[in-house]
Design a protein around this motif. Structure first.
Motif, PDB file in Angstrom:
ATOM      1  N   TYR A   1      -0.792  11.533  -3.996  1.00 31.29           N
ATOM      2  CA  TYR A   1       0.585  10.773  -4.363  1.00 31.29           C
ATOM      3  C   TYR A   1       1.673  11.758  -4.285  1.00 31.29           C
ATOM      4  O   TYR A   1       2.792  11.456  -3.672  1.00 31.29           O
TER       5      TYR A   1
ATOM      6  N   CYS B   1      -4.382  -1.253 -13.397  1.00 28.30           N
ATOM      7  CA  CYS B   1      -5.321  -1.786 -12.537  1.00 28.30           C
ATOM      8  C   CYS B   1      -5.572  -3.396 -12.892  1.00 28.30           C
ATOM      9  O   CYS B   1      -6.356  -3.656 -13.961  1.00 28.30           O
TER      10      CYS B   1
ATOM     11  N   ARG C   1       1.404   4.192   1.541  1.00 30.65           N
ATOM     12  CA  ARG C   1       2.361   4.602   2.632  1.00 30.65           C
ATOM     13  C   ARG C   1       3.289   3.816   2.995  1.00 30.65           C
ATOM     14  O   ARG C   1       4.567   4.011   3.111  1.00 30.65           O
TER      15      ARG C   1
ATOM     16  N   ALA D   1      -6.728  -4.054  -2.483  1.00 28.88           N
ATOM     17  CA  ALA D   1      -7.615  -3.199  -1.924  1.00 28.88           C
ATOM     18  C   ALA D   1      -7.311  -1.877  -2.005  1.00 28.88           C
ATOM     19  O   ALA D   1      -8.472  -1.176  -1.867  1.00 28.88           O
ATOM     20  N   GLU D   2      -6.302  -1.392  -2.194  1.00 31.44           N
ATOM     21  CA  GLU D   2      -6.116   0.043  -2.127  1.00 31.44           C
ATOM     22  C   GLU D   2      -4.968   0.419  -3.320  1.00 31.44           C
ATOM     23  O   GLU D   2      -4.008  -0.485  -3.406  1.00 31.44           O
ATOM     24  N   PRO D   3      -4.539   1.591  -3.578  1.00 32.85           N
ATOM     25  CA  PRO D   3      -3.452   1.760  -4.489  1.00 32.85           C
ATOM     26  C   PRO D   3      -2.120   1.312  -3.897  1.00 32.85           C
ATOM     27  O   PRO D   3      -1.894   1.569  -2.660  1.00 32.85           O
ATOM     28  N   SER D   4      -1.317   0.516  -4.847  1.00 34.56           N
ATOM     29  CA  SER D   4      -0.144  -0.047  -3.944  1.00 34.56           C
ATOM     30  C   SER D   4       1.106   0.093  -4.983  1.00 34.56           C
ATOM     31  O   SER D   4       0.733   0.230  -6.458  1.00 34.56           O
TER      32      SER D   4
ATOM     33  N   SER E   1      -3.463  -0.277  -8.802  1.00 30.89           N
ATOM     34  CA  SER E   1      -4.884   0.376  -8.105  1.00 30.89           C
ATOM     35  C   SER E   1      -6.108  -0.487  -8.155  1.00 30.89           C
ATOM     36  O   SER E   1      -5.992  -1.590  -9.355  1.00 30.89           O
ATOM     37  N   PRO E   2      -7.129  -0.484  -7.422  1.00 33.84           N
ATOM     38  CA  PRO E   2      -8.221  -1.381  -7.227  1.00 33.84           C
ATOM     39  C   PRO E   2      -8.956  -1.624  -8.497  1.00 33.84           C
ATOM     40  O   PRO E   2      -9.366  -2.444  -8.910  1.00 33.84           O
TER      41      PRO E   2
ATOM     42  N   PRO F   1       0.822  -1.230  -0.173  1.00 39.54           N
ATOM     43  CA  PRO F   1       0.071  -0.184   0.111  1.00 39.54           C
ATOM     44  C   PRO F   1       0.871   1.272   0.038  1.00 39.54           C
ATOM     45  O   PRO F   1       2.034   1.169   0.406  1.00 39.54           O
TER      46      PRO F   1
ATOM     47  N   PHE G   1      -6.400  11.408  -6.613  1.00 35.60           N
ATOM     48  CA  PHE G   1      -5.264  10.428  -6.090  1.00 35.60           C
ATOM     49  C   PHE G   1      -3.903  10.975  -6.357  1.00 35.60           C
ATOM     50  O   PHE G   1      -2.872  10.838  -5.556  1.00 35.60           O
TER      51      PHE G   1
END
Length: 248
Positions: A87, A110, A44, A117-120, A71-72, A42, A83
């Motif tokens: 970022y 994607c 962060r 589950a979240e942008p990674s 991303s999801p 993820p 987003f």
């Protein structure tokens, strides 16, 4: 296309939009290293891991030069902007983004199946010291959208058309863009070590004529069953020439 110097990171870049550049190339005496995460991290957590890995290599955070995100699901135009605004705040804190210009290359796609589950972060690259004796660059992901500030729906090539003919047109548009970006650094397909393609439609009707014959698959072609990051886009590619690649 013109390039600009980012002396703090020891690389050049092709200026583009605020969220990313169109590509980077290491300065003489330096080379790009790419690290793939074993599982997507993820945003962060990914930034924290990236910072630790860059520092462990004895390089400043400004050596961060490219990343590959997952991303999801595709964003709306407004969702994509929101987003991106979040970022770039970390890039601002790292001394990479000045509020207008962003030297860091990027791909953001994607997965159609089992998305995060979240942008990674899937992977990232940084500039290390030492001449690799070969071209060292990363070209950002590019999809079939013309430049400008109009909504994506007005800029997408063959919008809402996923026929075989339309997909060929989209692919040609993207392949041409990849070539223009590489040419800005004085390079071409013959210099690449990897090409990645992101699409959930059938690419076989034009694979040989439009991709292989150009030399875009000279090192093979990695096809990710992913969609581009904005609703309405169907086809994206990126490419690179990287001597050192590893997994973390």
């Amino acid at each position: 296309m013109t390039t600009s110097a980012f002396a703090a990171g020891n690389y050049r870049f092709i200026p583009s939009v605020f969220q990313y550049s169109s590509g980077i190339a290491a300065d003489p005496g330096h080379h790009v290293e790419r690290i793939t995460f074993r599982k997507p991290l993820p945003l962060r957590e990914g930034f924290e891991a990236i910072a630790a890995l860059i520092r462990a290599s004895g390089r400043p955070l400004t050596a961060f030069c490219a990343c590959e995100l997952r991303s999801p699901a595709p964003f709306s135009d407004s969702g994509f902007r929101s987003f991106n605004e979040a970022y770039v705040e970390t890039l601002r804190a790292w001394g990479l983004f000045d509020g207008t210009t962003n030297p860091v290359a990027r791909s953001n796609v994607c997965p159609e199946i089992a998305p995060p589950a979240e942008p990674s972060f899937h992977a990232f690259s940084f500039v290390a010291t030492g001449d690799a004796g070969a071209p060292s660059f990363v070209i950002s992901g590019g999809a079939e959208a013309r430049g400008g500030n109009a909504p994506y729906a007005e800029r997408i090539v063959r919008y809402r058309d996923s026929s075989a003919e339309a997909l060929r047109d989209k692919a040609v548009f993207v392949l041409d863009a990849m070539e223009q970006r590489m040419a800005a650094f004085g390079h071409g397909w013959a210099d690449t070590t990897a090409t990645q393609l992101y699409c959930v439609h059938d690419i076989h009707p034009f694979l040989a004529d439009e991709i292989v014959r150009r030399g875009a698959a000279r090192a093979g072609l990695t096809w990710h069953y992913n969609r581009p990051p904005v609703i309405g886009l169907d086809y994206e590619m990126d490419c690179r020439s990287v001597t050192v690649e590893r997994t973390a």
